[in-house]
Write a protein that holds these residues in place. Structure first.
Motif, PDB file in Angstrom:
ATOM      1  N   ALA A 189       8.122 -11.087   6.528  1.00  0.00           N
ATOM      2  CA  ALA A 189       8.472 -12.094   5.529  1.00  0.00           C
ATOM      3  C   ALA A 189       9.493 -11.500   4.566  1.00  0.00           C
ATOM      4  O   ALA A 189       9.592 -10.274   4.419  1.00  0.00           O
ATOM      5  CB  ALA A 189       7.237 -12.555   4.762  1.00  0.00           C
ATOM      6  N   VAL A 190      10.252 -12.384   3.924  1.00  0.00           N
ATOM      7  CA  VAL A 190      11.227 -11.969   2.933  1.00  0.00           C
ATOM      8  C   VAL A 190      11.029 -12.835   1.691  1.00  0.00           C
ATOM      9  O   VAL A 190      11.003 -14.064   1.776  1.00  0.00           O
ATOM     10  CB  VAL A 190      12.675 -12.124   3.439  1.00  0.00           C
ATOM     11  CG1 VAL A 190      13.659 -11.701   2.347  1.00  0.00           C
ATOM     12  CG2 VAL A 190      12.899 -11.295   4.692  1.00  0.00           C
ATOM     13  N   LEU A 191      10.880 -12.170   0.551  1.00  0.00           N
ATOM     14  CA  LEU A 191      10.677 -12.854  -0.723  1.00  0.00           C
ATOM     15  C   LEU A 191      11.803 -12.481  -1.675  1.00  0.00           C
ATOM     16  O   LEU A 191      12.160 -11.309  -1.794  1.00  0.00           O
ATOM     17  CB  LEU A 191       9.330 -12.440  -1.337  1.00  0.00           C
ATOM     18  CG  LEU A 191       9.004 -12.984  -2.732  1.00  0.00           C
ATOM     19  CD1 LEU A 191       8.794 -14.490  -2.688  1.00  0.00           C
ATOM     20  CD2 LEU A 191       7.767 -12.294  -3.298  1.00  0.00           C
ATOM     21  N   GLN A 192      12.362 -13.478  -2.337  1.00  0.00           N
ATOM     22  CA  GLN A 192      13.411 -13.245  -3.320  1.00  0.00           C
ATOM     23  C   GLN A 192      12.868 -13.512  -4.714  1.00  0.00           C
ATOM     24  O   GLN A 192      12.306 -14.574  -4.977  1.00  0.00           O
ATOM     25  CB  GLN A 192      14.592 -14.173  -3.035  1.00  0.00           C
ATOM     26  CG  GLN A 192      15.722 -14.072  -4.039  1.00  0.00           C
ATOM     27  CD  GLN A 192      16.895 -14.967  -3.670  1.00  0.00           C
ATOM     28  OE1 GLN A 192      17.422 -14.876  -2.568  1.00  0.00           O
ATOM     29  NE2 GLN A 192      17.301 -15.838  -4.577  1.00  0.00           N
ATOM     30  N   THR A 237      12.203 -16.709   1.462  1.00  0.00           N
ATOM     31  CA  THR A 237      13.435 -17.067   2.167  1.00  0.00           C
ATOM     32  C   THR A 237      13.326 -16.940   3.682  1.00  0.00           C
ATOM     33  O   THR A 237      14.158 -17.470   4.404  1.00  0.00           O
ATOM     34  CB  THR A 237      14.607 -16.196   1.684  1.00  0.00           C
ATOM     35  OG1 THR A 237      14.323 -14.820   1.959  1.00  0.00           O
ATOM     36  CG2 THR A 237      14.821 -16.382   0.192  1.00  0.00           C
ATOM     37  N   ASP A 238      12.302 -16.250   4.181  1.00  0.00           N
ATOM     38  CA  ASP A 238      12.170 -16.107   5.634  1.00  0.00           C
ATOM     39  C   ASP A 238      10.758 -15.638   5.978  1.00  0.00           C
ATOM     40  O   ASP A 238      10.177 -14.835   5.248  1.00  0.00           O
ATOM     41  CB  ASP A 238      13.192 -15.105   6.178  1.00  0.00           C
ATOM     42  CG  ASP A 238      13.387 -15.226   7.677  1.00  0.00           C
ATOM     43  OD1 ASP A 238      13.080 -16.299   8.230  1.00  0.00           O
ATOM     44  OD2 ASP A 238      13.858 -14.248   8.301  1.00  0.00           O
ATOM     45  N   THR A 239      10.220 -16.160   7.062  1.00  0.00           N
ATOM     46  CA  THR A 239       8.913 -15.720   7.557  1.00  0.00           C
ATOM     47  C   THR A 239       8.917 -15.727   9.085  1.00  0.00           C
ATOM     48  O   THR A 239       9.629 -16.507   9.712  1.00  0.00           O
ATOM     49  CB  THR A 239       7.768 -16.644   7.074  1.00  0.00           C
ATOM     50  OG1 THR A 239       8.029 -17.984   7.513  1.00  0.00           O
ATOM     51  CG2 THR A 239       7.618 -16.606   5.569  1.00  0.00           C
ATOM     52  N   SER A 240       8.124 -14.844   9.659  1.00  0.00           N
ATOM     53  CA  SER A 240       7.924 -14.802  11.107  1.00  0.00           C
ATOM     54  C   SER A 240       6.416 -14.772  11.349  1.00  0.00           C
ATOM     55  O   SER A 240       5.754 -13.790  11.002  1.00  0.00           O
ATOM     56  CB  SER A 240       8.580 -13.555  11.703  1.00  0.00           C
ATOM     57  OG  SER A 240       8.326 -13.473  13.099  1.00  0.00           O
ATOM     58  N   ILE A 248      12.234  -8.616  -1.508  1.00  0.00           N
ATOM     59  CA  ILE A 248      11.099  -7.842  -0.988  1.00  0.00           C
ATOM     60  C   ILE A 248      10.887  -8.209   0.473  1.00  0.00           C
ATOM     61  O   ILE A 248      10.602  -9.363   0.798  1.00  0.00           O
ATOM     62  CB  ILE A 248       9.817  -8.115  -1.793  1.00  0.00           C
ATOM     63  CG1 ILE A 248      10.026  -7.772  -3.264  1.00  0.00           C
ATOM     64  CG2 ILE A 248       8.647  -7.307  -1.222  1.00  0.00           C
ATOM     65  CD1 ILE A 248       8.801  -8.017  -4.135  1.00  0.00           C
ATOM     66  N   GLU A 249      11.046  -7.225   1.344  1.00  0.00           N
ATOM     67  CA  GLU A 249      10.801  -7.413   2.773  1.00  0.00           C
ATOM     68  C   GLU A 249       9.429  -6.849   3.116  1.00  0.00           C
ATOM     69  O   GLU A 249       9.086  -5.738   2.701  1.00  0.00           O
ATOM     70  CB  GLU A 249      11.868  -6.702   3.607  1.00  0.00           C
ATOM     71  CG  GLU A 249      13.258  -7.282   3.452  1.00  0.00           C
ATOM     72  CD  GLU A 249      14.277  -6.587   4.346  1.00  0.00           C
ATOM     73  OE1 GLU A 249      15.160  -7.258   4.868  1.00  0.00           O
ATOM     74  OE2 GLU A 249      14.173  -5.352   4.500  1.00  0.00           O
ATOM     75  N   LEU A 250       8.674  -7.597   3.874  1.00  0.00           N
ATOM     76  CA  LEU A 250       7.344  -7.154   4.290  1.00  0.00           C
ATOM     77  C   LEU A 250       7.246  -7.201   5.811  1.00  0.00           C
ATOM     78  O   LEU A 250       7.752  -8.140   6.442  1.00  0.00           O
ATOM     79  CB  LEU A 250       6.260  -8.033   3.672  1.00  0.00           C
ATOM     80  CG  LEU A 250       6.279  -8.154   2.140  1.00  0.00           C
ATOM     81  CD1 LEU A 250       6.881  -9.496   1.741  1.00  0.00           C
ATOM     82  CD2 LEU A 250       4.875  -8.037   1.567  1.00  0.00           C
ATOM     83  N   ALA A 251       6.582  -6.209   6.392  1.00  0.00           N
ATOM     84  CA  ALA A 251       6.414  -6.158   7.837  1.00  0.00           C
ATOM     85  C   ALA A 251       5.026  -5.639   8.179  1.00  0.00           C
ATOM     86  O   ALA A 251       4.565  -4.647   7.600  1.00  0.00           O
ATOM     87  CB  ALA A 251       7.487  -5.268   8.469  1.00  0.00           C
ATOM     88  N   ALA A 252       4.360  -6.315   9.103  1.00  0.00           N
ATOM     89  CA  ALA A 252       3.032  -5.891   9.534  1.00  0.00           C
ATOM     90  C   ALA A 252       3.133  -4.564  10.272  1.00  0.00           C
ATOM     91  O   ALA A 252       4.095  -4.314  11.002  1.00  0.00           O
ATOM     92  CB  ALA A 252       2.415  -6.956  10.436  1.00  0.00           C
TER      93      ALA A 252
END
Length: 400
Positions: free
Chosen positions: A193-196, A180-183, A144-148
């Motif tokens: 952010a990236v959630l697995q 797995t990743d955040t900015s 799941i990729e999330l972006a503001a």
């Protein structure tokens, strides 16, 4: 006179209760039989036998990852068959008990039997929805990729709230959730952010969340306490395992791999070595990167996993378009494109604009509680299935 009327009313109530039990029994029995036919059509019993033979091999655990995957798939499919048998047995017992209670005038027992059948009906409906996850990719985990989006700092905070919501939903649904990743945002929250989420059918369920999510609340970052609206974009992709190359093949010659220093929090080692990895798929221009781990090797593995997922999602989107599915791309991350609204002021309400499913339990949804978030996914799956049936029906009529 009144006593006679009461007696008649009691007899009518007793009869009606048993009649209701029988009606619900017939309805749920039909649902169970429909699911059983689908299982037979898909060869689930044969697949269980096939996996059982794999589990019996002496060299199975030479590859622990593959062995674990086979074991989980076998358990899940075997559980489906056992659940159907359990539903049938429980329904038969409930009707038999209700019939006996009706003869003895035990109205409360009949009511208890009806309640049990209602619970079974709810379980069978959920089971049937699982059967709608019939694409091979549906059984996979998901990324799941999330972006503001529009909304400044408020949207960054909203992105972090959604990340927490999905992470909790995954954990409470029996999956494994890993960020797995955040900015980080400039002032607060997260720009992206990236959630697995790992586990059987995680993608099949979570794919309903793809789109723009809108939140309305009194801003925590407005000194005047005004109501603010913000947006965040969610993109859900299937999580491919290393042995899922049958979905999509990647030629190593088509990859460009760059390493760089990670940014943000993470410790001295992370920020002073080139542990972050960026992988570019040259034919398509698709890029995946990861900087969450201290190890460059682990970051590369995660970036490759994301890349495979993105390429598979491109393939699946093409298939959906070919089948005339109405799901479009994400759209602008702003007004007029949201799939769901979360209103926290002046009242509390979460509403999906595709299915019209809604609940006032906004805080429970944001806590990722499956009891309240999963029904949004269920309603989407049910509507998508109905839309596809309508399209296929229209094509059949046209052909005729």
């Amino acid at each position: 006179m009144s006593g006679s009327a009461d007696s008649g009313g009691g007899e009518q109530s007793k009869s009606t209760s048993l009649h209701t039990v029988q009606e619900v029994f017939r309805s749920v029995s039909g649902m169970v039989e429909a699911v059983r036919v689908k299982l037979e059509t898909r060869g689930v019993r044969e697949k269980v036998d096939e996996l059982a033979k794999e589990l019996a091999r002496e060299d199975l655990w030479d590859n622990p990852d593959r062995a674990g995957k086979i074991s989980r798939e076998h358990a899940a499919l075997a559980d489906m068959i056992e659940s159907l048998d359990a539903f049938t047995t429980a329904m038969d017992n409930a009707v038999e008990m209700a019939t006996m209670a009706d003869e003895e005038g035990e109205t409360q027992v009949i009511a208890d039997c009806l309640s049990e059948l209602d619970q079974i009906e709810t379980q069978v409906k959920r089971f049937h929805l699982n059967m709608l996850l019939d694409h091979p990719a549906d059984r996979l985990g998901c990324i799941i990729e999330l972006a503001a989006g529009a909304g400044g700092t408020e949207s960054c905070d909203w992105t972090e709230m959604l990340l927490d919501m999905y992470k909790r939903w995954g954990e409470q649904s029996g999956y494994q959730s890993t960020i797995t990743d955040t900015s980080p945002g400039t002032e607060a929250g997260l720009r992206s952010a990236v959630l697995q989420i790992s586990g059987l059918n995680a993608y099949g369920w979570a794919k309903a969340e793809t789109g723009v999510h809108r939140m309305v609340r009194i801003s925590e970052y407005d000194s005047n306490g005004r109501r603010q609206t913000c947006f965040a974009q969610v993109n859900v992709m299937p999580l491919m395992d290393d042995d899922d190359d049958n979905f999509i093949e990647i030629d190593p010659a088509d990859l460009k791999i760059d390493t760089y220093r990670a940014s943000g929090a993470g410790g001295q080692h992370v920020n002073t070595t080139e542990s972050a990895v960026r992988v570019t798929h040259l034919p398509t221009g698709v890029i995946a990167q990861c900087q969450a781990e201290r190890s460059q090797h682990r970051n590369k593995a995660m970036a490759m996993s994301v890349l495979r997922s993105r390429l598979l999602e491109r393939k699946l989107q093409a298939e959906r378009d070919a089948r005339r599915e109405q799901r479009n791309s994400l759209g602008d991350n702003s007004w007029g494109n949201q799939i769901r609204s979360y209103v926290l002021h002046p009242y509390k309400l979460v509403k999906d604009h595709r299915t019209n499913h809604e609940t006032p339990q906004a805080l429970a949804v944001l806590k990722g509680e499956p009891e309240y978030l999963t029904p949004f996914m269920e309603s989407y799956l049910a509507q998508t299935a109905a839309d596809e049936d309508a399209v296929q029906g229209g094509e059949s009529t046209s052909s005729a």
